[in-house]
Scaffold this motif. Structure first.
Motif, PDB file in Angstrom:
ATOM      1  N   LYS A 154      51.797  20.018  29.055  1.00 28.92           N
ATOM      2  CA  LYS A 154      51.221  21.325  28.731  1.00 28.92           C
ATOM      3  C   LYS A 154      51.355  21.710  27.259  1.00 28.92           C
ATOM      4  O   LYS A 154      50.481  22.375  26.710  1.00 28.92           O
ATOM      5  CB  LYS A 154      51.868  22.392  29.615  1.00 28.92           C
ATOM      6  CG  LYS A 154      51.130  23.705  29.609  1.00 28.92           C
ATOM      7  CD  LYS A 154      51.578  24.598  30.738  1.00 28.92           C
ATOM      8  CE  LYS A 154      50.737  25.876  30.717  1.00 28.92           C
ATOM      9  NZ  LYS A 154      51.141  26.807  31.740  1.00 28.92           N
ATOM     10  N   TYR A 155      52.455  21.331  26.636  1.00 25.10           N
ATOM     11  CA  TYR A 155      52.727  21.718  25.247  1.00 25.10           C
ATOM     12  C   TYR A 155      53.199  20.507  24.435  1.00 25.10           C
ATOM     13  O   TYR A 155      54.318  20.502  23.916  1.00 25.10           O
ATOM     14  CB  TYR A 155      53.791  22.810  25.189  1.00 25.10           C
ATOM     15  CG  TYR A 155      53.500  23.999  26.065  1.00 25.10           C
ATOM     16  CD1 TYR A 155      52.499  24.904  25.711  1.00 25.10           C
ATOM     17  CD2 TYR A 155      54.215  24.221  27.237  1.00 25.10           C
ATOM     18  CE1 TYR A 155      52.222  26.006  26.507  1.00 25.10           C
ATOM     19  CE2 TYR A 155      53.947  25.308  28.043  1.00 25.10           C
ATOM     20  CZ  TYR A 155      52.953  26.198  27.676  1.00 25.10           C
ATOM     21  OH  TYR A 155      52.675  27.281  28.464  1.00 25.10           O
ATOM     22  N   VAL A 163      56.620  19.565  29.319  1.00 21.86           N
ATOM     23  CA  VAL A 163      56.298  19.892  27.927  1.00 21.86           C
ATOM     24  C   VAL A 163      55.198  18.961  27.420  1.00 21.86           C
ATOM     25  O   VAL A 163      54.237  19.412  26.781  1.00 21.86           O
ATOM     26  CB  VAL A 163      57.555  19.801  27.034  1.00 21.86           C
ATOM     27  CG1 VAL A 163      57.199  19.835  25.561  1.00 21.86           C
ATOM     28  CG2 VAL A 163      58.524  20.923  27.365  1.00 21.86           C
TER      29      VAL A 163
END
Length: 173
Positions: A72-73, A69
């Motif tokens: 990437k996010y 996470v």
């Protein structure tokens, strides 16, 4: 020292203890990725591959998820920043009972209700999110242990109220 002063001192000590624990538990949400990397390395350094059933595997899985996470996010982790902020804001609310316990006993009772709410939240949301039951027990312990100082404080406030003859808001003369 009078009974009233001793009670007030005891109430304030318990409140400081509770607020410090609340702030510390909230502040840990800011650095989850780093904390899980550190926790995993400590567990490995202990030389015990699994001190509790599934613990090291669970920590590694959560760390993998947070690493993914974060890579990437990272905006998703903003939710944990808000979680930490909420702990800090709730901690500030306890200044009211620190200043005037009898008048602000409702904050203590609100905290007790919030602690009780942790149990059904963990029991319902834990399985939905794939959290192992033993981890849900750890989460529930925050509510169980959190209510103890609040219960003590509430009892002391009720005693203080009886000593001073003070009335709570909404009571009739």
């Amino acid at each position: 020292m009078s009974d009233r002063a001793a009670l007030l001192k005891g109430i304030r000590r318990w409140l400081v203890f509770f607020v410090v624990c609340l702030v510390l538990s909230g502040a840990t949400a800011f650095w989850l990725v780093h904390e899980l990397r550190w926790t995993e390395s400590v567990l490995r350094a202990l030389g015990t591959p699994d001190p509790l059933p599934g613990l090291t595997g669970w920590i590694a899985r959560v760390r993998d998820g947070l690493d993914a996470v974060d890579a990437k996010y990272p905006f998703v982790l903003y939710g944990t920043d808000w979680l930490a902020f909420a702990h800090l804001v709730i901690a500030v609310a306890f200044y009211g009972p620190y200043r005037d316990p009898v008048r602000n006993i409702w904050v203590i009772e609100f905290g007790m209700i919030a602690c009780a709410g942790i149990v059904p939240l963990a029991l319902v949301c834990g399985p939905i999110r794939g959290i192992p039951f033993w981890w849900s027990l750890i989460d529930m312990s925050f509510g169980v242990f959190g209510v103890v100082p609040l219960y003590v404080v509430r009892a002391k406030i009720k005693h203080l109220e009886s000593l001073s003859g003070a009335r709570v808001a909404g009571s009739t003369p």
